[in-house]
Scaffold this motif. Structure first.
Motif, short mmCIF file in Angstrom:
data_model
loop_
_atom_site.label_atom_id
_atom_site.label_comp_id
_atom_site.label_asym_id
_atom_site.label_seq_id
_atom_site.Cartn_x
_atom_site.Cartn_y
_atom_site.Cartn_z
N LYS A 206 0.83 -1.22 0.00
CA LYS A 206 0.00 0.00 0.00
C LYS A 206 0.86 1.26 0.00
O LYS A 206 0.59 2.21 -0.74
CB LYS A 206 -0.92 -0.02 1.22
CG LYS A 206 -1.80 1.19 1.34
CD LYS A 206 -2.63 1.12 2.61
CE LYS A 206 -3.26 2.47 2.86
NZ LYS A 206 -3.65 2.65 4.25
N ASP A 207 1.92 1.26 0.80
CA ASP A 207 2.76 2.46 0.92
C ASP A 207 3.63 2.69 -0.30
O ASP A 207 3.73 3.81 -0.79
CB ASP A 207 3.63 2.38 2.19
CG ASP A 207 2.80 2.50 3.45
OD1 ASP A 207 1.75 3.17 3.42
OD2 ASP A 207 3.21 1.92 4.47
N GLN B 175 6.26 7.54 2.41
CA GLN B 175 4.98 7.12 2.97
C GLN B 175 5.28 6.30 4.23
O GLN B 175 5.63 5.13 4.12
CB GLN B 175 4.22 6.23 1.97
CG GLN B 175 4.14 6.78 0.57
CD GLN B 175 3.17 7.92 0.44
OE1 GLN B 175 2.13 7.94 1.09
NE2 GLN B 175 3.50 8.90 -0.39
N ALA C 244 1.48 3.90 -3.11
CA ALA C 244 1.09 5.31 -2.92
C ALA C 244 2.25 6.22 -3.33
O ALA C 244 2.05 7.26 -3.97
CB ALA C 244 0.70 5.56 -1.47
#
Length: 188
Positions: free
Chosen positions: A10-11, A119, A14
């Motif tokens: 996810k990070d 992130q 992103a």
């Protein structure tokens, strides 16, 4: 057991989206779990030893692999090697929202640049671009640029750095301290 890149998915995605800019739509990135979702614009990430199976599943879904890249990772402290720039080169950075642009200049002329997005504990580094008209070995400015960006990620409390590159760039990146993490398949 999930690999670190999966835990960080996810990070780093992103960060990847932030580096690509606001004019590009967010990517639909998923980790390979043995199936291919029927979503459009899918980016499938899988371990290197499973890429043949993943490609077979993509073909069975009558989808096409538009491109294949390599997800590289490195511990921020390992990539920050304290390298300095050659001669009259210097680095400048400029925060730009969710990313910071880093530029190496020589005698006032840009010779290399990249972007970084942090992130949480993960940072994502965009493509390393150099001025093709320069006669020097690109590593002379790119290696210190990576080192400086890793230092910046460290100062922002990131522990790991990710980037996606074409296969032909992997040897130069491995010499900077990066390691292969997975294969990235962009589907159409």
């Amino acid at each position: 057991m999930a690999q670190q890149w999966e835990d960080d998915l996810k990070d780093w995605v992103a960060g990847w989206d932030a580096v690509r800019g606001t004019e590009a739509p967010p990517q639909n990135v998923v980790a390979w779990d043995g199936s291919v979702p029927s979503k459009d614009g899918l980016v499938l990430v899988c371990p290197e030893d499973q890429v043949v199976m993943a490609r077979g599943a993509v073909n069975a879904q009558e989808k096409e692999v538009l491109s294949q890249g390599i997800l590289l990772t490195g511990a921020v402290q390992e990539l920050d090697r304290g390298l300095s720039f050659p001669g009259e080169s210097g680095m400048f950075d400029a925060p730009m929202g969710d990313v910071t642009r880093f530029e190496v200049d020589e005698w006032g002329k840009p010779v290399a640049h990249s972007t970084l997005s942090v992130q949480d504990e993960v940072a994502y580094m965009g493509p390393l671009l150099t001025d093709a008209s320069t006669e020097r070995d690109p590593a002379e400015v790119l290696d210190p640029l990576v080192s400086s960006m890793a230092n910046e990620a460290f100062l922002a409390d990131a522990e790991r750095l990710y980037t996606v590159v074409p296969e032909d760039e992997v040897p130069a990146r491995e010499s900077q301290g990066w390691e292969r993490a997975a294969v990235v398949l962009r589907l159409g």
